[in-house]
Design a protein around this motif. Structure first.
Motif, PDB file in Angstrom:
ATOM      1  N   THR A  18     -80.396  25.519  19.353  1.00  0.00           N
ATOM      2  CA  THR A  18     -79.786  25.543  18.484  1.00  0.00           C
ATOM      3  C   THR A  18     -78.332  26.756  17.982  1.00  0.00           C
ATOM      4  N   THR A  19     -77.150  25.917  17.757  1.00  0.00           N
ATOM      5  CA  THR A  19     -76.009  26.766  17.334  1.00  0.00           C
ATOM      6  C   THR A  19     -75.043  26.274  16.666  1.00  0.00           C
ATOM      7  N   GLU A  20     -74.283  26.295  15.689  1.00  0.00           N
ATOM      8  CA  GLU A  20     -73.322  25.657  14.799  1.00  0.00           C
ATOM      9  C   GLU A  20     -72.930  24.812  15.768  1.00  0.00           C
ATOM     10  N   ASN A 132     -74.251  17.628  18.484  1.00  0.00           N
ATOM     11  CA  ASN A 132     -74.373  17.592  17.182  1.00  0.00           C
ATOM     12  C   ASN A 132     -75.199  16.866  16.517  1.00  0.00           C
ATOM     13  N   THR A 138     -76.719  18.951   7.371  1.00  0.00           N
ATOM     14  CA  THR A 138     -76.382  20.139   7.519  1.00  0.00           C
ATOM     15  C   THR A 138     -76.069  19.406   8.885  1.00  0.00           C
ATOM     16  N   LYS A 140     -75.545  20.945  12.853  1.00  0.00           N
ATOM     17  CA  LYS A 140     -76.163  21.599  14.004  1.00  0.00           C
ATOM     18  C   LYS A 140     -75.784  21.538  15.974  1.00  0.00           C
ATOM     19  N   SER A 141     -75.503  21.978  16.459  1.00  0.00           N
ATOM     20  CA  SER A 141     -75.561  21.851  17.770  1.00  0.00           C
ATOM     21  C   SER A 141     -77.001  22.357  18.711  1.00  0.00           C
ATOM     22  N   ASP A 168     -83.426  24.508  10.546  1.00  0.00           N
ATOM     23  CA  ASP A 168     -81.711  24.279  10.449  1.00  0.00           C
ATOM     24  C   ASP A 168     -81.713  23.858   9.848  1.00  0.00           C
TER      25      ASP A 168
END
Length: 201
Positions: A18-20, A132, A138, A140-141, A168
Motif C-alpha cells: 500500500t502506497t500513495e 488506486n 481516502t 491509496k495505491s 490506511d
C-alpha cells in the motif's frame, strides 16, 4: 490466546503493498473495451477478531476495462457498498458495517478501484496489478497478484487472497490496541479480499 489468534490470522493472507495514489492508466484509441458482467463478478471479504471471524461478499456495480494487443491495459470498477453481505446472514453485522462506524454508506455509497499498472508475473499468478482503491474519502495505491485470462469476447481477473490495513483508509473502529476497548471487542486491522471480475465485450 489473542497473540496466538493474531499470528494465525497474519499467516492466512498476503498483505498487499500500500502506497500513495498513483496516476491512473490510460487506454489507446486502438484498445478494445470490455464491460464488467455484474452477475458474475464479486469481491469476497474477510474480517477477524479474537473471538472469531466473518466472511462475506460485496457486489461490483459497474466497470470498464481495456485490452490492447492481448494485454490488459486499463480498467475501473465501482463497488456498491450497500451490497455488503455476511455469509452467516447476520443483519446486525451488515447494518453495523454500513453505519458511520465503518463504511458510512449513507454518505459514501460506493468505493472505487482504478488500475494504474499491470505487470507480467511468474508462478501461481500470471500478473501483478497495481491500482488506486478509494474508500470513504481516502485513496491509496495497492498491489496484489492475480490471474488474468483474455479470450476473444471475455476477460477474467481473479486475484489472490490478500489483505490491506483498514486504518490506511481511516477505518479505525475498535482497532487493535485501542485503549479502553475490551480485547474481545477489538477487530484486526487487516481486512482480507479476493477480487473476481468477469468482463465481456
Amino acid at each position: 490466546i489473542y497473540i496466538f489468534y493474531y499470528y494465525i490470522h497474519i499467516t492466512m493472507t498476503d498483505e498487499a503493498t500500500t502506497t500513495e495514489a498513483a496516476e491512473v492508466a490510460t487506454s489507446e484509441a486502438t484498445s478494445t473495451k470490455y464491460m464488467v458482467n455484474t452477475d458474475e463478478s464479486v469481491i469476497e471479504w474477510k474480517g477477524y477478531k479474537p473471538t472469531g471471524s466473518h466472511v462475506g461478499t460485496i457486489k461490483i456495480e459497474s466497470g470498464v476495462f481495456t485490452v490492447n494487443d492481448g494485454t490488459l491495459e486499463s480498467g475501473t470498477f465501482i463497488i456498491d457498498m450497500n451490497t455488503i453481505k455476511d455469509n452467516d446472514g447476520s443483519e446486525k453485522l451488515e447494518g453495523h458495517l454500513k453505519s458511520a462506524d465503518f463504511f458510512n454508506i449513507e454518505k459514501f455509497p460506493t468505493a472505487r478501484f482504478e488500475i494504474t499498472k499491470v505487470e507480467e508475473n511468474k508462478g501461481d499468478y500470471n500478473s501483478i496489478i497495481t491500482g488506486n482503491l478509494t474508500i470513504l474519502e481516502t485513496t491509496k495505491s495497492i498491489t496484489f497478484n492475480a490471474n488474468i485470462a483474455i479470450l476473444a469476447n471475455s476477460v477474467a481477473i481473479n486475484s489472490e487472497d490478500f489483505s490491506v490495513n483498514r486504518q490506511d483508509w481511516q477505518l479505525n473502529y475498535h482497532s487493535e490496541g485501542d485503549a479502553g476497548v475490551p480485547t474481545d471487542y477489538l477487530i484486526a486491522d487487516a481486512i482480507g479480499f479476493t477480487i473476481n471480475v468477469a468482463l465481456t465485450k
